[in-house]
Design a protein around this motif. Sequence first.
Motif, PDB file in Angstrom:
ATOM      1  N   ASP A 135       1.138  -0.612  -0.140  1.00 33.16           N
ATOM      2  CA  ASP A 135      -0.413   0.373   0.018  1.00 33.16           C
ATOM      3  C   ASP A 135       1.140   1.300   0.247  1.00 33.16           C
ATOM      4  OD1 ASP A 135      -2.190   1.459   0.237  1.00 33.16           O
ATOM      5  OD2 ASP A 135      -3.119   1.289   2.225  1.00 33.16           O
ATOM      6  N   GLY A 136       0.804   2.490  -0.604  1.00 32.26           N
ATOM      7  CA  GLY A 136       1.101   3.999  -0.439  1.00 32.26           C
ATOM      8  C   GLY A 136       2.404   3.454  -1.298  1.00 32.26           C
ATOM      9  N   CYS A 137       2.000   3.189  -2.855  1.00 32.30           N
ATOM     10  CA  CYS A 137       3.240   3.136  -3.609  1.00 32.30           C
ATOM     11  C   CYS A 137       2.890   4.139  -4.664  1.00 32.30           C
ATOM     12  CB  CYS A 137       2.402   1.784  -4.711  1.00 32.30           C
ATOM     13  SG  CYS A 137       2.956  -0.064  -3.502  1.00 32.30           S
ATOM     14  N   THR A 138       4.476   4.861  -5.075  1.00 28.59           N
ATOM     15  CA  THR A 138       3.725   5.941  -6.097  1.00 28.59           C
ATOM     16  C   THR A 138       4.295   6.266  -7.115  1.00 28.59           C
ATOM     17  OG1 THR A 138       6.040   6.680  -4.930  1.00 28.59           O
ATOM     18  CG2 THR A 138       3.776   7.486  -3.763  1.00 28.59           C
ATOM     19  N   ALA A 139       3.983   7.202  -8.161  1.00 34.17           N
ATOM     20  CA  ALA A 139       4.423   6.802  -9.427  1.00 34.17           C
ATOM     21  C   ALA A 139       5.799   6.380  -9.823  1.00 34.17           C
ATOM     22  CB  ALA A 139       3.903   7.546 -10.507  1.00 34.17           C
ATOM     23  N   ASP A 140       6.973   7.479  -9.239  1.00 33.21           N
ATOM     24  CA  ASP A 140       8.411   6.926  -9.535  1.00 33.21           C
ATOM     25  C   ASP A 140       8.876   5.641  -9.003  1.00 33.21           C
ATOM     26  OD1 ASP A 140       7.548   7.590  -6.641  1.00 33.21           O
ATOM     27  OD2 ASP A 140       9.835   8.459  -5.679  1.00 33.21           O
ATOM     28  N   MET A 141       8.387   5.138  -8.019  1.00 37.94           N
ATOM     29  CA  MET A 141       8.727   3.609  -7.752  1.00 37.94           C
ATOM     30  C   MET A 141       9.060   2.594  -8.971  1.00 37.94           C
ATOM     31  SD  MET A 141       6.310   2.019  -4.306  1.00 37.94           S
ATOM     32  CE  MET A 141       6.896   3.660  -2.776  1.00 37.94           C
ATOM     33  N   ALA A 142       9.904   2.367  -9.022  1.00 37.09           N
ATOM     34  CA  ALA A 142      10.446   1.138 -10.159  1.00 37.09           C
ATOM     35  C   ALA A 142       9.096  -0.417 -10.452  1.00 37.09           C
ATOM     36  CB  ALA A 142      11.633  -0.255  -9.557  1.00 37.09           C
ATOM     37  N   LEU A 143       8.254  -0.176  -8.713  1.00 38.36           N
ATOM     38  CA  LEU A 143       7.352  -1.343  -8.696  1.00 38.36           C
ATOM     39  C   LEU A 143       6.355  -0.596  -9.764  1.00 38.36           C
ATOM     40  CD1 LEU A 143       6.265  -3.845  -7.151  1.00 38.36           C
ATOM     41  CD2 LEU A 143       5.744  -2.117  -5.595  1.00 38.36           C
ATOM     42  N   MET A 144       6.365   0.669  -9.930  1.00 39.33           N
ATOM     43  CA  MET A 144       5.126   1.073 -10.503  1.00 39.33           C
ATOM     44  C   MET A 144       5.250   1.335 -11.784  1.00 39.33           C
ATOM     45  SD  MET A 144       3.337   0.439  -8.622  1.00 39.33           S
ATOM     46  CE  MET A 144       1.389   2.279  -8.973  1.00 39.33           C
ATOM     47  N   ARG A 145       6.490   1.149 -12.427  1.00 37.86           N
ATOM     48  CA  ARG A 145       6.962   1.060 -13.153  1.00 37.86           C
ATOM     49  C   ARG A 145       7.286   0.461 -14.519  1.00 37.86           C
ATOM     50  NH1 ARG A 145      11.288   3.881 -13.545  1.00 37.86           N
ATOM     51  NH2 ARG A 145      12.152   3.785 -11.161  1.00 37.86           N
TER      52      ARG A 145
ATOM     53  N   VAL B   5      -0.449  -1.142  -4.882  1.00 38.01           N
ATOM     54  CA  VAL B   5      -1.777  -0.183  -4.390  1.00 38.01           C
ATOM     55  C   VAL B   5      -1.543   1.630  -3.903  1.00 38.01           C
ATOM     56  CG1 VAL B   5      -3.549  -0.200  -3.093  1.00 38.01           C
ATOM     57  CG2 VAL B   5      -3.069  -2.350  -3.663  1.00 38.01           C
ATOM     58  N   THR B   6      -1.954   1.965  -4.916  1.00 36.26           N
ATOM     59  CA  THR B   6      -2.194   3.516  -5.010  1.00 36.26           C
ATOM     60  C   THR B   6      -3.356   3.850  -4.725  1.00 36.26           C
ATOM     61  OG1 THR B   6      -0.389   3.938  -6.824  1.00 36.26           O
ATOM     62  CG2 THR B   6      -1.545   5.783  -5.992  1.00 36.26           C
ATOM     63  N   ARG B   7      -4.079   4.262  -3.537  1.00 33.93           N
ATOM     64  CA  ARG B   7      -4.548   5.106  -3.609  1.00 33.93           C
ATOM     65  C   ARG B   7      -5.132   6.722  -3.979  1.00 33.93           C
ATOM     66  NH1 ARG B   7      -6.545   3.291   2.341  1.00 33.93           N
ATOM     67  NH2 ARG B   7      -5.272   1.671   3.075  1.00 33.93           N
ATOM     68  N   VAL B   8      -6.387   6.685  -5.019  1.00 35.18           N
ATOM     69  CA  VAL B   8      -6.901   8.147  -5.570  1.00 35.18           C
ATOM     70  C   VAL B   8      -7.791   8.453  -4.991  1.00 35.18           C
ATOM     71  CG1 VAL B   8      -5.569   7.380  -7.237  1.00 35.18           C
ATOM     72  CG2 VAL B   8      -8.104   7.031  -7.292  1.00 35.18           C
ATOM     73  N   THR B   9      -8.188   9.560  -5.039  1.00 38.77           N
ATOM     74  CA  THR B   9      -9.510  11.102  -4.382  1.00 38.77           C
ATOM     75  C   THR B   9     -10.553  11.011  -5.706  1.00 38.77           C
ATOM     76  OG1 THR B   9      -8.706  12.995  -4.735  1.00 38.77           O
ATOM     77  CG2 THR B   9      -7.632  11.384  -2.252  1.00 38.77           C
TER      78      THR B   9
END
Length: 489
Positions: free
Chosen positions: A375-385, A395-399
Amino acid sequence: MATTVQTSTSTDQSDRHYIDGRVVAATGAEGLAVTDPATGQERGSVVPATEEEVAAAVAAAHGTRAMWRATPPPERAAALRRAAAAVRAEAGRLGELLAATTGRLLSQSTESAAVAADLLEEAATSGLGPAGRTLAGSASAIDAVRREPHGVVAVITPWNDPFPAAAGLLAAALVTGNTVVHKPSERSALPGFEMGRIIAEALPPGVLNVLTGDGRSGTAITTDERVALVAHVGSTTAGQRIAAAAGARGGRVLLENGGKDPVVVDAGVEPAWAAQQIALGAFVNTGQLCTSVERVYLHADVADAVVAELVALADRMVVGPPTEPATEIGPLVDERQLEVVARHVRDAAEAGARVLVGGRRLDRPGSYFPPTVLDGCTADMALMREETFGPVAAVTRVTTFDEALDLAGSGRYGLAATVLTPDLGHALRAVEELEVGTVKVNAVFGGAPGGSADPRRDSGMGPGYGPDLLSAMTVLKTVHLEPARTARS
């Protein structure tokens, strides 16, 4: 903590090729070690095709191309039906080979061999459709557009789902009149070779030639001037090398490469159902599918409930050898892949993501990594790129839905995307705005026969399946025919 069970598999040797209608022993001096993913023990080796063996296979395909092109389409289709029947009869043995080689669950491996047989049979029917079109020209002439085979097609396929990936491309190439040189991945060389051989034995000698080999063997195939088209399913890095090598000599390519598929979970969905969809997309085949879910965008209204359900599902999954009936998550294909997954998870955790379940390899022999939720992943992480290719739900949370859609559409890959939403307007927006080859609404997997898709950006180019693949396996020729003026006596 996820449950584990243990067993072991037998050893194999992949040291043969199928060239010009016969099995030949590999002559290469160097073998690539093959490790049992369930035990970590060496279980055999792969002997890659040499440049001379590649040349012999291409020569066989090149020498039979005129004959196969001239074979009436119904006869080509009949050969594919024979091949389909042979693959279906051997589905159990092929499944055992795949499970032992890659760690895919035995039940799924056997099913994938049956799917390969279905694809061969489907092409035998759909390949007999329109082969061109007539044009409205002068009443005293005939104008038409013909579809003709390329000639020699190279089919280079991956390890993670090798039977359907190979069967779809082979069937489309063969039914449209091309001859083929096929190289399965060295990471699934034995099951890939065996299915290729079974198909080839239903065809005239030289029409389908099968090589075991690595990247060097693939380079020798793709740089051969006699290969008109290269169809590749696999990593983006390999696809880019193939495109450069083939393009440099004027060859054509079809590429289905890496993916970083997102799932968007909108407000208003039922949390338990959403979690089941995410788990299916992220964990099936240990997360080693081109269209695995690798990025999860949760609307804040449902995020807590979905995450709780997802963690509970992951924690209950049984991790173990692929041959055990109770196993839900098998091993990763090898240590190299496990290192990628572990690095992505570790780096994300160090950058601030929270590991809620899993997150570390299992303390036992074999390349086992449990289902993992962060949880709390961000777009700059290799895990998300970058492509992770493991059982990880990031997981990334959005509003807002707009934010989720923007994030889902970002990045270098454009293979597929899923949107879970009760809002028809949001669904239609996703279909319109997501620049990917496939958009799935309210189901991570599924779809009717007859579809086709073009991957976008680094995920490839050209249709990888369906009727448009048949078209891509041909080249167009326009014909204008008028009556000759005859001599008058």
